[in-house]
Design a protein around this motif. Structure first.
Motif, PDB file in Angstrom:
ATOM      1  N   ILE A  24       0.857  -1.197   0.000  1.00  0.00           N
ATOM      2  CA  ILE A  24       0.000   0.000   0.000  1.00  0.00           C
ATOM      3  C   ILE A  24       0.893   1.247   0.000  1.00  0.00           C
ATOM      4  O   ILE A  24       1.809   1.368   0.816  1.00  0.00           O
ATOM      5  CB  ILE A  24      -0.921   0.044   1.258  1.00  0.00           C
ATOM      6  N   LEU A  25       0.632   2.143  -0.925  1.00  0.00           N
ATOM      7  CA  LEU A  25       1.308   3.449  -0.904  1.00  0.00           C
ATOM      8  C   LEU A  25       0.355   4.406  -0.206  1.00  0.00           C
ATOM      9  O   LEU A  25      -0.719   4.732  -0.728  1.00  0.00           O
ATOM     10  CB  LEU A  25       1.598   3.905  -2.341  1.00  0.00           C
ATOM     11  N   PHE A  26       0.735   4.839   0.986  1.00  0.00           N
ATOM     12  CA  PHE A  26      -0.149   5.668   1.807  1.00  0.00           C
ATOM     13  C   PHE A  26       0.089   7.141   1.507  1.00  0.00           C
ATOM     14  O   PHE A  26       1.223   7.622   1.549  1.00  0.00           O
ATOM     15  CB  PHE A  26       0.111   5.375   3.291  1.00  0.00           C
ATOM     16  N   TYR A  27      -0.980   7.855   1.218  1.00  0.00           N
ATOM     17  CA  TYR A  27      -0.904   9.300   0.967  1.00  0.00           C
ATOM     18  C   TYR A  27      -1.184  10.013   2.283  1.00  0.00           C
ATOM     19  O   TYR A  27      -2.316  10.074   2.735  1.00  0.00           O
ATOM     20  CB  TYR A  27      -1.914   9.709  -0.111  1.00  0.00           C
ATOM     21  N   ILE A  64     -16.254  10.755   7.368  1.00  0.00           N
ATOM     22  CA  ILE A  64     -15.885   9.573   8.132  1.00  0.00           C
ATOM     23  C   ILE A  64     -14.537   9.795   8.811  1.00  0.00           C
ATOM     24  O   ILE A  64     -13.662  10.466   8.266  1.00  0.00           O
ATOM     25  CB  ILE A  64     -15.912   8.315   7.238  1.00  0.00           C
ATOM     26  N   ARG A  67      -9.408  11.339   9.277  1.00  0.00           N
ATOM     27  CA  ARG A  67      -8.936  12.484   8.472  1.00  0.00           C
ATOM     28  C   ARG A  67     -10.091  13.183   7.776  1.00  0.00           C
ATOM     29  O   ARG A  67     -10.033  14.391   7.527  1.00  0.00           O
ATOM     30  CB  ARG A  67      -7.864  12.023   7.480  1.00  0.00           C
ATOM     31  N   GLY A 102     -16.023  -3.080   2.408  1.00  0.00           N
ATOM     32  CA  GLY A 102     -14.624  -3.474   2.217  1.00  0.00           C
ATOM     33  C   GLY A 102     -13.749  -2.256   1.965  1.00  0.00           C
ATOM     34  O   GLY A 102     -14.170  -1.310   1.311  1.00  0.00           O
ATOM     35  N   LEU A 103     -12.526  -2.270   2.479  1.00  0.00           N
ATOM     36  CA  LEU A 103     -11.546  -1.190   2.290  1.00  0.00           C
ATOM     37  C   LEU A 103     -10.444  -1.638   1.335  1.00  0.00           C
ATOM     38  O   LEU A 103     -10.352  -2.822   1.023  1.00  0.00           O
ATOM     39  CB  LEU A 103     -10.846  -0.894   3.614  1.00  0.00           C
ATOM     40  N   ASP A 128     -10.706  12.563   3.023  1.00  0.00           N
ATOM     41  CA  ASP A 128      -9.390  13.014   2.541  1.00  0.00           C
ATOM     42  C   ASP A 128      -9.038  12.358   1.216  1.00  0.00           C
ATOM     43  O   ASP A 128      -8.438  12.983   0.348  1.00  0.00           O
ATOM     44  CB  ASP A 128      -8.286  12.764   3.590  1.00  0.00           C
ATOM     45  N   LEU A 129      -9.460  11.089   1.050  1.00  0.00           N
ATOM     46  CA  LEU A 129      -8.977  10.339  -0.116  1.00  0.00           C
ATOM     47  C   LEU A 129     -10.014   9.316  -0.548  1.00  0.00           C
ATOM     48  O   LEU A 129     -10.668   8.690   0.292  1.00  0.00           O
ATOM     49  CB  LEU A 129      -7.677   9.638   0.311  1.00  0.00           C
ATOM     50  N   ILE A 130     -10.172   9.136  -1.860  1.00  0.00           N
ATOM     51  CA  ILE A 130     -10.988   8.034  -2.366  1.00  0.00           C
ATOM     52  C   ILE A 130     -10.071   7.028  -3.049  1.00  0.00           C
ATOM     53  O   ILE A 130      -9.272   7.385  -3.927  1.00  0.00           O
ATOM     54  CB  ILE A 130     -12.136   8.516  -3.292  1.00  0.00           C
ATOM     55  N   THR A 132     -10.929   2.744  -3.305  1.00  0.00           N
ATOM     56  CA  THR A 132     -11.913   1.883  -3.983  1.00  0.00           C
ATOM     57  C   THR A 132     -13.326   2.467  -3.946  1.00  0.00           C
ATOM     58  O   THR A 132     -14.216   1.976  -4.641  1.00  0.00           O
ATOM     59  CB  THR A 132     -11.986   0.499  -3.306  1.00  0.00           C
ATOM     60  N   GLY A 133     -13.532   3.457  -3.088  1.00  0.00           N
ATOM     61  CA  GLY A 133     -14.853   4.086  -2.982  1.00  0.00           C
ATOM     62  C   GLY A 133     -15.748   3.467  -1.925  1.00  0.00           C
ATOM     63  O   GLY A 133     -16.816   4.005  -1.629  1.00  0.00           O
ATOM     64  N   GLY A 134     -15.309   2.357  -1.327  1.00  0.00           N
ATOM     65  CA  GLY A 134     -16.152   1.656  -0.356  1.00  0.00           C
ATOM     66  C   GLY A 134     -16.573   2.518   0.826  1.00  0.00           C
ATOM     67  O   GLY A 134     -17.736   2.487   1.248  1.00  0.00           O
ATOM     68  N   THR A 135     -15.642   3.296   1.349  1.00  0.00           N
ATOM     69  CA  THR A 135     -15.930   4.127   2.519  1.00  0.00           C
ATOM     70  C   THR A 135     -16.948   5.212   2.184  1.00  0.00           C
ATOM     71  O   THR A 135     -17.892   5.452   2.947  1.00  0.00           O
ATOM     72  CB  THR A 135     -14.619   4.794   3.010  1.00  0.00           C
ATOM     73  N   LEU A 159      -7.405   8.441  -5.986  1.00  0.00           N
ATOM     74  CA  LEU A 159      -6.504   7.446  -6.608  1.00  0.00           C
ATOM     75  C   LEU A 159      -7.268   6.864  -7.798  1.00  0.00           C
ATOM     76  O   LEU A 159      -8.060   5.927  -7.650  1.00  0.00           O
ATOM     77  CB  LEU A 159      -6.119   6.365  -5.590  1.00  0.00           C
TER      78      LEU A 159
HETATM   79  P1  AMP Z   1     -11.727   3.373   0.026  1.00  0.00           P
HETATM   80  O1  AMP Z   1     -12.903   2.985   0.870  1.00  0.00           O
HETATM   81  O2  AMP Z   1     -11.029   2.196  -0.579  1.00  0.00           O
HETATM   82  O3  AMP Z   1     -12.092   4.423  -1.010  1.00  0.00           O
HETATM   83  O4  AMP Z   1     -10.656   3.989   1.016  1.00  0.00           O
HETATM   84  C1  AMP Z   1     -10.759   5.304   1.430  1.00  0.00           C
HETATM   85  C2  AMP Z   1     -10.501   5.472   2.897  1.00  0.00           C
HETATM   86  O5  AMP Z   1      -9.356   4.752   3.333  1.00  0.00           O
HETATM   87  C3  AMP Z   1     -10.259   6.919   3.228  1.00  0.00           C
HETATM   88  O6  AMP Z   1     -10.885   7.210   4.468  1.00  0.00           O
HETATM   89  C4  AMP Z   1      -8.755   7.045   3.286  1.00  0.00           C
HETATM   90  O7  AMP Z   1      -8.379   7.890   4.335  1.00  0.00           O
HETATM   91  C5  AMP Z   1      -8.247   5.624   3.515  1.00  0.00           C
HETATM   92  N1  AMP Z   1      -7.260   5.204   2.515  1.00  0.00           N
HETATM   93  C6  AMP Z   1      -7.407   4.185   1.624  1.00  0.00           C
HETATM   94  N2  AMP Z   1      -6.323   4.036   0.860  1.00  0.00           N
HETATM   95  C7  AMP Z   1      -5.445   4.984   1.269  1.00  0.00           C
HETATM   96  C8  AMP Z   1      -4.126   5.356   0.840  1.00  0.00           C
HETATM   97  N3  AMP Z   1      -3.498   4.716  -0.143  1.00  0.00           N
HETATM   98  N4  AMP Z   1      -3.541   6.413   1.461  1.00  0.00           N
HETATM   99  C9  AMP Z   1      -4.174   7.075   2.457  1.00  0.00           C
HETATM  100  N5  AMP Z   1      -5.409   6.758   2.893  1.00  0.00           N
HETATM  101  C10 AMP Z   1      -6.052   5.732   2.323  1.00  0.00           C
END
Ligand code: AMP
Length: 181
Positions: A24-27, A64, A67, A102-103, A128-130, A132-135, A159
């Motif tokens: 995982i590359l964390f932003y 959510i 962040r 799912g995350l 802060d970041l999208i 996969t969009g699950g959150t 992303l």
């Molecule tokens: P997702 O549900 O896959 O869109 O993941 C979005 C959520 O997970 C956000 O609340 C982000 O803060 C966190 N997140 C997922 N992937 C990363 C990433 N590569 N860098 C930083 N935060 C992430």
């Protein structure tokens, strides 16, 4: 002018490889938050994008943890909107609705207070970041279950290769983002 601001902001996003797990590359947005000019730039750009693309006719921002709270509450305060917390399971004290999703890494359940949104209220989802969009979809579903109308979703970072945008668009939610990778 705006492209200079975007460049400035982009330089403040720290990329941390293999966090929270390998691959995982964390932003990391902490360098944005700890710099007064960068934090203000991020919030101003987010507010302008909402105003230009969605207008001012909405009632609340839903975010959510954790962040998402920082950016979402600053935007809500600036645009004079209410702020709604969507939290991880077991954190909200009053009666809740919950939703599991799912995350990019792992799974999670999120919750919202049952009185957080009134029927017909217009809501913008902010994180802060999208990835996969699950959150964001989970947040939108909770808002909708309470009778809210999700008029859009805004992220500081998108992303694009993970195509989270598509998941929100399938739900008829307009997606906005400041920085795309
Ligand atoms: P997702 O549900 O896959 O869109 O993941 C979005 C959520 O997970 C956000 O609340 C982000 O803060 C966190 N997140 C997922 N992937 C990363 C990433 N590569 N860098 C930083 N935060 C992430």
């Amino acid at each position: 002018m705006e492209s200079e601001l975007l460049k400035f902001l982009e330089q403040k996003i720290r990329r941390v490889p293999d966090f929270p797990k390998k691959g995982i590359l964390f932003y990391d947005i902490t360098p944005v938050l700890q710099d007064a000019k960068a934090f203000k730039t991020a919030i101003d750009l987010m507010c302008n994008l909402i105003t230009n693309e969605l207008g001012d006719n909405f009632d609340k921002v839903a975010s959510i943890e954790s962040r998402g709270f920082i950016l979402g509450s600053a935007v809500a305060y600036t645009l004079n909107k209410g702020f709604v917390m969507v939290r991880k399971e077991g954190k909200l004290p009053y009666e809740t609705l919950s939703y599991s999703y799912g995350l990019e890494y792992g799974t999670a359940t999120c919750e919202i207070h049952i009185d957080a949104i009134s029927k017909g209220e217009k809501v913008v989802v902010i994180d802060d970041l999208i990835a996969t969009g699950g959150t964001a979809v989970a947040t939108a579903k909770l808002v909708r279950e309470l009778g809210g109308n999700v008029i859009g979703a805004l992220f500081l970072i998108e992303l694009t290769s993970l195509e989270g945008r598509k998941e929100l668009e399938k739900e008829n939610i307009k997606v906005l983002s400041i920085l795309k990778y």
